[in-house]
Design a protein around this motif. Structure first.
Motif, mmCIF file in Angstrom:
data_model
loop_
_atom_site.group_PDB
_atom_site.id
_atom_site.type_symbol
_atom_site.label_atom_id
_atom_site.label_comp_id
_atom_site.label_asym_id
_atom_site.label_seq_id
_atom_site.Cartn_x
_atom_site.Cartn_y
_atom_site.Cartn_z
ATOM 1 N N ALA A 269 0.831 -1.209 0.000
ATOM 2 C CA ALA A 269 0.000 0.000 0.000
ATOM 3 C C ALA A 269 0.860 1.251 0.000
ATOM 4 C CB ALA A 269 -0.941 -0.010 1.201
ATOM 5 N N GLY A 270 1.885 1.289 0.848
ATOM 6 C CA GLY A 270 2.753 2.456 0.901
ATOM 7 C C GLY A 270 3.510 2.676 -0.391
ATOM 8 N N LEU A 271 4.013 1.604 -0.987
ATOM 9 C CA LEU A 271 4.729 1.724 -2.261
ATOM 10 C C LEU A 271 3.790 2.166 -3.378
ATOM 11 C CD1 LEU A 271 6.983 -1.465 -2.066
ATOM 12 C CD2 LEU A 271 7.727 0.921 -1.841
ATOM 13 N N THR A 272 2.549 1.691 -3.339
ATOM 14 C CA THR A 272 1.553 2.119 -4.325
ATOM 15 C C THR A 272 1.260 3.603 -4.174
ATOM 16 O OG1 THR A 272 0.523 -0.069 -4.448
ATOM 17 C CG2 THR A 272 -0.833 1.807 -5.098
ATOM 18 N N THR B 63 11.758 -2.403 2.013
ATOM 19 C CA THR B 63 10.328 -2.239 1.788
ATOM 20 C C THR B 63 9.751 -3.504 1.168
ATOM 21 O OG1 THR B 63 10.793 -1.200 -0.350
ATOM 22 C CG2 THR B 63 10.474 0.267 1.545
ATOM 23 N N GLY B 64 8.432 -3.588 1.112
ATOM 24 C CA GLY B 64 7.773 -4.736 0.485
ATOM 25 C C GLY B 64 6.759 -5.426 1.365
ATOM 26 N N GLY B 65 6.920 -5.310 2.703
ATOM 27 C CA GLY B 65 5.963 -5.954 3.596
ATOM 28 C C GLY B 65 5.879 -7.443 3.337
ATOM 29 N N ASN B 66 4.656 -7.995 3.414
ATOM 30 C CA ASN B 66 4.525 -9.445 3.231
ATOM 31 C C ASN B 66 4.505 -9.866 1.766
ATOM 32 O OD1 ASN B 66 1.930 -8.805 2.429
ATOM 33 N ND2 ASN B 66 0.916 -9.731 4.195
ATOM 34 N N GLY C 140 7.107 -10.360 -4.914
ATOM 35 C CA GLY C 140 8.290 -9.515 -4.908
ATOM 36 C C GLY C 140 8.540 -8.904 -6.275
ATOM 37 N N ARG C 141 8.061 -9.554 -7.322
ATOM 38 C CA ARG C 141 8.171 -8.997 -8.679
ATOM 39 C C ARG C 141 7.418 -7.668 -8.772
ATOM 40 N NH1 ARG C 141 8.044 -6.529 -12.774
ATOM 41 N NH2 ARG C 141 7.921 -7.295 -14.933
ATOM 42 N N GLN D 156 9.081 -0.202 -6.203
ATOM 43 C CA GLN D 156 10.147 0.441 -5.422
ATOM 44 C C GLN D 156 10.844 1.566 -6.176
ATOM 45 O OE1 GLN D 156 12.336 -3.124 -4.514
ATOM 46 N NE2 GLN D 156 11.629 -3.182 -2.387
ATOM 47 N N GLN D 157 10.863 1.505 -7.496
ATOM 48 C CA GLN D 157 11.609 2.490 -8.274
ATOM 49 C C GLN D 157 11.066 3.907 -8.102
ATOM 50 O OE1 GLN D 157 10.877 2.343 -12.666
ATOM 51 N NE2 GLN D 157 9.467 0.671 -12.134
#
Length: 528
Positions: free
Chosen positions: A66-69, A91-94, A288-289, A295-296
């Motif tokens: 959610a945060g990365l989005t 970052t990435g969470g679960n 993770g993909r 993440q970018q």
């Protein structure tokens, strides 16, 4: 005879004893996962006045999906003066991933079903990431073939052999066959059903689902109670549905609401030009993909190892106080607005007057990535991407290298083993999981897999264990339609916005993506 303290034993007894003792000694292991110690710092410790104050336009607290989005949305909106604070070292969470010299592998979520065709924001993300490559003349998405789950997809170990697919078929009665057929036909009807408000009865995101009382009242029953009402008594069908609920929600049909249990089947309406609607998108590193693509958009704005311990909304600004684990400094960010991309049990501890409601229940999980020489042959259907054990404690394992692009077998194989920790209540399960050593987990995991692959323990070399104390929100009876979840949807502060999949009551990537976009859109509107 061999002499030991307290007596003597025969040589054969001594050898047997040593073999038993050393059975797992060759397997290296370690435990990783959410940083409970750092998280408890936020909960338990008193921090002083910040030593350093910095300024930015917006802060995102939490770097899960959610945060990365939210960060991606801000980036695409031209809103670039923001910071993202994450507790973990990454970052990435679960939806995070790991890797070794043989394969990448998931540390949590490992697939994305073909999205519903009306979920355009998600389709746009997949196109941006190169996963969706275009549309056919009928407007159906075309997916990259290497991102679609390769055949064979699923198998079930039942009655001492493997069968194709996860719905039990071997040795079932005609009555069970009829019940399974009747259930699947009903799910197909409910997939198309709409309420009096002309919304789909079950949809993704959850917010788009019908508010018709006919469907909402299903949330007042457990899935088990509903099955009894509908005269579904088959042991095999109930096991299958229990497996599905444990897979998505971390708890079985005796706990999960009927609405959520049915949503698992009836909400998916995806279509594709080059894939069946039931097909999945997956990668060696799992979701993770998707994280790596997201993440970018915030890589140069992300700070990891940050224990946010206080949020202070003011009339025209928000103060975000945090402890920087890397520099051992107490810092403050002053921003116009803030997105809390954190679960409610954290959010409510950070905001003024916040009161965490224990109706938000989180399921603990264990994920173990096992490196071994090979996966032993066994009777029945061939090795698949997803391999499930009938009536097993675990959910079985995923073959992380199913999606490899070459036919050549790797030097070692990696499988990802999933175990929902639902044998006790969530709090007790968390304490149980934290207390166990890596060696205990190795024994538990190896012994479970020995039941379907005799001798597999000898082939194991390394187990990377990830424990998720709060792995996913649990949609127990009454939660989806309850007042507590409804109240949590809206922040009490004009410049603080919430974004997390637990607000939906269902922990899937699509829900985190929805809430991340929603919060970022609200923040940009607020900041003008």
């Amino acid at each position: 005879m061999a002499i030991i303290a307290g007596g003597t034993i025969t040589v054969s007894q001594y050898v047997a004893c040593m073999e038993k003792k050393d059975k797992y000694a060759h397997i290296s292991s370690r435990i990783s996962g959410a940083s409970a110690k750092a998280g408890h710092m936020m909960r338990d410790q008193q921090f002083g006045t910040p030593d350093i104050t910095e300024y930015t336009d917006a802060v995102i607290v939490g770097g899960g999906a959610a945060g990365l989005t939210a960060a991606r949305h801000l980036h695409h909106s031209g809103f670039t003066n923001f910071r993202l604070l994450e507790l973990e070292p990454h970052t990435g969470g679960n939806a995070s991933s790991g890797s070794n010299q043989y394969s990448a592998y998931p540390l949590g979520a490992h697939y994305l079903p073909i999205p519903n065709t009306d979920n355009q924001p998600l389709l746009d993300l997949l196109a941006e990431a190169g996963i969706l490559t275009g549309y056919d003349p009928n407007g159906l998405p075309i997916y990259n073939e290497t991102d679609l789950c390769y055949d064979p997809e699923e198998r079930l170990y039942i009655r001492n052999r493997w069968q194709e697919g996860l719905v039990p078929q071997l040795g079932i009665s005609h009555q069970t066959q009829d019940e399974i057929r009747r259930f699947l036909e009903l799910m197909e009807q409910l997939r198309k059903a709409k309420g009096s408000d002309n919304r789909y009865a079950f949809d993704i995101p959850v917010a788009n689902s019908s508010n018709d009382a006919l469907y909402r009242e299903l949330d007042q029953l457990t899935m088990e109670e509903w099955l009894t009402q509908q005269h579904y008594h088959s042991e095999e069908l109930r096991w299958y549905l229990d497996y599905c609920c444990r897979d998505d929600y971390g708890a079985g049909i005796s706990t999960i609401s009927a609405w959520a249990g049915i949503h698992y089947f009836a909400s998916r309406k995806g279509k594709a030009a080059n894939a069946d609607s039931s097909q999945l998108l997956t990668w060696p590193q799992g979701n993770g993909r998707l994280v790596q693509h997201l993440q970018q958009f915030s890589r140069d704005k992300t700070q990891t190892g940050c224990v946010v311990y206080k949020i202070t909304p003011e009339t025209k600004q928000v103060l975000v106080d945090y402890y920087d684990i890397n520099t051992h400094q107490i810092k403050r960010l002053v921003a116009k607005a803030c997105i809390m991309a954190t679960p409610q049990f954290i959010t409510q501890r950070l905001i003024p007057g916040g009161q965490y409601d224990h109706a938000f229940v989180y399921s603990p999980w264990l994920v173990a990535n096992i490196t071994l020489d090979q996966i032993p042959e066994s009777s029945g259907y061939q090795l698949c991407w997803d391999n499930v054990i009938y009536q097993g404690k675990s959910l079985g394992y995923v073959n992380a290298q199913q999606q490899r692009l070459t036919q050549q077998l790797p030097a070692k194989q990696v499988i990802t083993y999933y175990l929902p920790l639902d044998h006790l209540d969530p709090v007790a399960s968390r304490k149980y999981a934290i207390a166990l050593s890596p060696q205990h987990w190795v024994k538990l995991i190896a012994d479970d897999l020995e039941a379907v692959h005799p001798g597999i323990t000898e082939l194991m070399h390394d187990i990377d264990i990830t424990v998720w104390g709060h792995g996913m929100i649990r949609p127990h009876k009454g939660f989806i339609t309850g007042d507590v979840r409804a109240a949590a949807q809206k922040s009490p502060f004009a410049n603080v916005f919430y974004a997390h999949s637990d607000l939906s009551g269902i922990s899937i990537f699509e829900e985190a993506f929805y809430h991340g976009n929603k919060a970022a859109g609200a923040l940009t509107d607020y900041c003008g």
